[in-house]
Design a protein around this motif. Structure first.
Motif, PDB file in Angstrom:
ATOM      1  N   SER A   1      -2.555   3.544  -3.397  1.00 16.36           N
ATOM      2  CA  SER A   1      -3.515   3.075  -4.399  1.00 16.36           C
ATOM      3  C   SER A   1      -4.716   2.386  -3.748  1.00 16.36           C
ATOM      4  O   SER A   1      -4.562   1.567  -2.848  1.00 16.36           O
ATOM      5  CB  SER A   1      -2.814   2.089  -5.343  1.00 16.36           C
ATOM      6  OG  SER A   1      -3.742   1.319  -6.065  1.00 16.36           O
TER       7      SER A   1
ATOM      8  N   SER B   1       2.737   1.649  -3.264  1.00 17.37           N
ATOM      9  CA  SER B   1       1.867   2.026  -4.382  1.00 17.37           C
ATOM     10  C   SER B   1       1.476   3.500  -4.337  1.00 17.37           C
ATOM     11  O   SER B   1       0.775   3.976  -5.232  1.00 17.37           O
ATOM     12  CB  SER B   1       0.596   1.177  -4.382  1.00 17.37           C
ATOM     13  OG  SER B   1      -0.274   1.603  -3.348  1.00 17.37           O
TER      14      SER B   1
ATOM     15  N   TYR C   1       0.836  -1.204   0.000  1.00 14.59           N
ATOM     16  CA  TYR C   1       0.000   0.000   0.000  1.00 14.59           C
ATOM     17  C   TYR C   1       0.873   1.257   0.000  1.00 14.59           C
ATOM     18  O   TYR C   1       0.652   2.182  -0.777  1.00 14.59           O
ATOM     19  CB  TYR C   1      -0.955  -0.012   1.184  1.00 14.59           C
ATOM     20  CG  TYR C   1      -1.824   1.222   1.274  1.00 14.59           C
ATOM     21  CD1 TYR C   1      -2.841   1.439   0.352  1.00 14.59           C
ATOM     22  CD2 TYR C   1      -1.612   2.179   2.261  1.00 14.59           C
ATOM     23  CE1 TYR C   1      -3.636   2.576   0.419  1.00 14.59           C
ATOM     24  CE2 TYR C   1      -2.402   3.311   2.335  1.00 14.59           C
ATOM     25  CZ  TYR C   1      -3.409   3.505   1.411  1.00 14.59           C
ATOM     26  OH  TYR C   1      -4.183   4.626   1.469  1.00 14.59           O
TER      27      TYR C   1
END
Length: 177
Positions: A33, A30, A27
Motif C-alpha cells: 500500500s 499491506s 508495508y
C-alpha cells in the motif's frame, strides 16, 4: 513531577520500540500500500530503519505535547534534539560495527534500534528535567525540525536519494521495490 516525566519517557521508549518493530512489516502486510509506504519501512536500507524510529517517536511527540505541553513548554525543542540524536545513532552504530566485522548481524541491528530509541528518550528526559532549550525561538525551530523530518521521511520513500544510506543492501535498489 520528575516521577511523572520518567513514566512518560519510559512509556514513550516502550511504545516507540514496539511500534517500530511492527512498522518494519506493515508495508509488506499491506500488500504494498502507498499509504503504508509513507510511514513504514519499504526496504532494508538504513534510511528506512531510521524511519521506523522516527514515525512512532514523532506520533508520541504529538500526544506528549498535547498532554504535557503546559508542564514542559520546552518539549518541542528538546524532542527535536533527542530525535536527531536517536536518528544519528542508527547509521553511526550500524556502519561502525559492520565496518569492523565486514558484515551485518541481525541481533546487532535490532539492538541498535533499541539503543537509538533508549538514547533518544534518555536525552529527552535529561534535557526536559533540566529545563533546557526553553526559548520561544527554540520551540519554533524544534517544531520546524520535527515536521521537516516528517516531510523528508515521506518524500525520500517515494524519491530516495541515490546514496548508500538509502540503498537496500538486499536488492541494491532504492525506495519502494
Amino acid at each position: 513531577m520528575k516521577r511523572r516525566l520518567f513514566f512518560w519517557e519510559a512509556i514513550g521508549f516502550l511504545l516507540t520500540g514496539a511500534a517500530g518493530v511492527l512498522l518494519h512489516f506493515v508495508y509488506e502486510w499491506s500488500g504494498g500500500s502507498v499509504l503504508a509506504a509513507a510511514f513504514s519501512g519499504v526496504n532494508e536500507s538504513t534510511w528506512e530503519h531510521m524511519k521506523l524510529l522516527f514515525v512512532p517517536l514523532f506520533l508520541f511527540s504529538v500526544v506528549q505535547v498535547c498532554l504535557l505541553g503546559r508542564n514542559y513548554p520546552n518539549l518541542p525543542a528538546v524532542r527535536a534534539l533527542s530525535t536527531l540524536t536517536g536518528l544519528a545513532l542508527i547509521p553511526i552504530l550500524f556502519y561502525t560495527y559492520t565496518g569492523i566485522l565486514g558484515r551485518d548481524v541481525m541481533w546487532m541491528d535490532i539492538a541498535i534500534f533499541f539503543l537509538a530509541d533508549l538514547g533518544a528518550f534518555a536525552l529527552d528526559f535529561r534535557l526536559l528535567r533540566q529545563g533546557r532549550c526553553s526559548a520561544g525561538w527554540q520551540q519554533l525551530l524544534g517544531l520546524a525540525v520535527l515536521w521537516g523530518l516528517a516531510f523528508f521521511f515521506v518524500w525520500c520513500t517515494f524519491r530516495p536519494v541515490r546514496l548508500p544510506l538509502w540503498q537496500d543492501p538486499v536488492t541494491g535498489g532504492f525506495g519502494i521495490p
